[in-house]
Motif scaffolding. Structure first.
Motif, mmCIF file in Angstrom:
data_model
loop_
_atom_site.group_PDB
_atom_site.id
_atom_site.type_symbol
_atom_site.label_atom_id
_atom_site.label_comp_id
_atom_site.label_asym_id
_atom_site.label_seq_id
_atom_site.Cartn_x
_atom_site.Cartn_y
_atom_site.Cartn_z
ATOM 1 N N ILE A 330 -8.000 51.592 27.369
ATOM 2 C CA ILE A 330 -7.298 51.841 28.634
ATOM 3 C C ILE A 330 -7.704 53.205 29.184
ATOM 4 O O ILE A 330 -8.023 53.351 30.374
ATOM 5 N N ASP A 331 -7.725 54.213 28.323
ATOM 6 C CA ASP A 331 -8.121 55.551 28.748
ATOM 7 C C ASP A 331 -9.567 55.559 29.251
ATOM 8 O O ASP A 331 -9.873 56.175 30.284
ATOM 9 N N THR A 332 -10.436 54.873 28.540
ATOM 10 C CA THR A 332 -11.844 54.811 28.934
ATOM 11 C C THR A 332 -12.005 54.133 30.283
ATOM 12 O O THR A 332 -12.778 54.592 31.145
ATOM 13 N N ALA A 333 -11.276 53.043 30.494
ATOM 14 C CA ALA A 333 -11.373 52.304 31.756
ATOM 15 C C ALA A 333 -10.895 53.154 32.925
ATOM 16 O O ALA A 333 -11.526 53.184 33.995
ATOM 17 N N ILE A 334 -9.794 53.865 32.750
ATOM 18 C CA ILE A 334 -9.269 54.709 33.827
ATOM 19 C C ILE A 334 -10.264 55.789 34.190
ATOM 20 O O ILE A 334 -10.538 56.049 35.382
ATOM 21 N N GLU A 335 -10.850 56.437 33.194
ATOM 22 C CA GLU A 335 -11.826 57.501 33.468
ATOM 23 C C GLU A 335 -13.074 56.948 34.155
ATOM 24 O O GLU A 335 -13.631 57.584 35.062
ATOM 25 N N ALA A 336 -13.522 55.771 33.755
ATOM 26 C CA ALA A 336 -14.699 55.157 34.375
ATOM 27 C C ALA A 336 -14.435 54.845 35.845
ATOM 28 O O ALA A 336 -15.290 55.077 36.712
ATOM 29 N N ILE A 337 -13.263 54.335 36.131
ATOM 30 C CA ILE A 337 -12.930 53.986 37.514
ATOM 31 C C ILE A 337 -12.765 55.242 38.363
ATOM 32 O O ILE A 337 -13.139 55.266 39.545
ATOM 33 N N LYS A 338 -12.252 56.304 37.777
ATOM 34 C CA LYS A 338 -12.184 57.585 38.495
ATOM 35 C C LYS A 338 -13.589 58.025 38.916
ATOM 36 O O LYS A 338 -13.793 58.482 40.052
ATOM 37 N N ARG A 339 -14.553 57.865 38.004
ATOM 38 C CA ARG A 339 -15.929 58.284 38.321
ATOM 39 C C ARG A 339 -16.522 57.398 39.414
ATOM 40 O O ARG A 339 -17.230 57.893 40.301
#
Length: 348
Positions: A330-339
């Motif tokens: 979940i944390d990885t997905a949120i950071e990827a979408i932020k980028r």
């Protein structure tokens, strides 16, 4: 391994399920001689407080068999306009069952009671007979929203008054029960029949259950045979379904918590429109219309970050959490979408 948010159908069997598959006692289920399937059906019927149950190969098959068993050709079925039975089961209502769909616009999957009453046909030579009301809980196209118990009770009262049975497409019935904090029986008591999936969040490799009165299930068994669902040594897959019902239901709350965390993270990203408070189970729907990207473009960018997702419209994205998704995913997905959104020009 990619972070697969496409669906909870991508769940893999547990090690215990694989061992049970290997060691399952089997027989010919068409003859009623598969002990594992017999056990699964008895267990399933008890869980949803119905007289009997039937193992079917898929949720779509279960819903189709239910409609066939409740109706006659030329009848009419009432259901919500974005329900799975109407929208995603390849027109089986009309092409196989030969019934007409009477769709009603719902709110979060809930059809207004007054509209249901208005849709029930009077006995008229010009009109089809209203033979069935179909509900869906959770309601997939509304983002896994739960039908409240009071709504189901109101629909059930109408169905008793007008003598029209209620079938529940409960593909994710246990997500609804966990989300409400109730026993599944508290939901299914407002239905005549119910179908639920073993192969979504419950992680079995395949199969669903159709449950209802004993005479109904005997009728459904024949329709299942006609549709090619009369499997033989089906206990091999039924063994996994038993474990799904006995051991996996309780962990669905983890999927709900992950979905809520993901939704709240997405809500903080400029350019994403999402009702994070409305996320009740394991499905998330959100719009990226203001990003300048369409759904296909966004999904392609997600692939670049090893994240898999599905579209639910030109600018609508669906994420689904499940047993294969961990908190760090979940944390990885949120950071990827932020980028991804940092690289686009968001419209105000």
């Amino acid at each position: 391994m990619p972070i697969d948010l496409r669906s909870d159908t991508v769940t893999k069997p547990t090690v215990k399920m694989r061992n049970a598959i290997r060691d399952a006692a089997v027989g010919d289920d068409v003859y009623g001689e598969d002990p594992t399937i017999n056990h699964l059906e008895q267990l399933a019927a008890k869980i949803v407080d119905k007289e009997a149950a039937l193992f079917v190969t898929s949720g779509t098959q279960g819903n189709q068999v239910a409609v066939l068993s409740h109706t006659q050709r030329g009848d009419e079925v009432i259901l919500e306009e974005h329900s799975h039975i109407f929208s995603y089961e390849t027109a089986g209502l009309s092409t196989i069952a030969g019934v007409q769909a009477r769709t009603i616009k719902g709110v979060n999957g809930q059809m207004p009671i007054s509209d249901i009453i208005s849709a029930i046909r009077e006995d008229d030579i010009h009109c089809p007979k209203t033979a069935l009301i179909c509900l869906e809980n959770t309601h997939g196209d509304s983002g896994g929203r739960i039908l409240p118990l009071h709504h189901m009770e109101e629909v059930y009262r109408v169905s008793r008054k007008y003598r029209v049975p209620v079938h529940l497409d409960g593909a994710r019935l246990f997500n609804a029960a966990v989300g409400l904090g109730v026993d599944p029986k508290e939901i299914t008591k407002y239905t005549d029949t119910v179908q639920f999936c073993l192969s979504k969040g419950l992680s079995a490799p395949m199969g669903s259950i159709l449950a209802g009165p004993k005479d109904f299930i005997e009728k459904a068994r024949k329709w299942r045979k006609m549709l090619g669902g009369g499997t033989r040594q089906a206990g091999i897959v039924g063994a996994a379904g038993i474990i799904a019902l006995e051991e996996i239901i309780g962990r669905l709350q983890e999927d709900h918590l992950h979905a809520k965390k993901l939704a709240e993270g997405l809500a903080r990203i400029n350019g994403i429109d999402i009702d994070a408070e409305g996320v009740e189970t394991n499905i998330i729907m959100f719009s990226i219309a203001r990003s300048g990207l369409d759904a296909d473009e966004f999904i392609k960018k997600l692939h670049g970050h090893e994240i898999l997702a599905n579209s639910a419209g030109p600018y609508r994205i669906r994420f689904v959490t499940h047993r294969g998704i961990a908190t760090e995913d979940i944390d990885t997905a949120i950071e990827a979408i932020k980028r991804i959104f940092a690289e686009v020009k968001v419209r105000v």
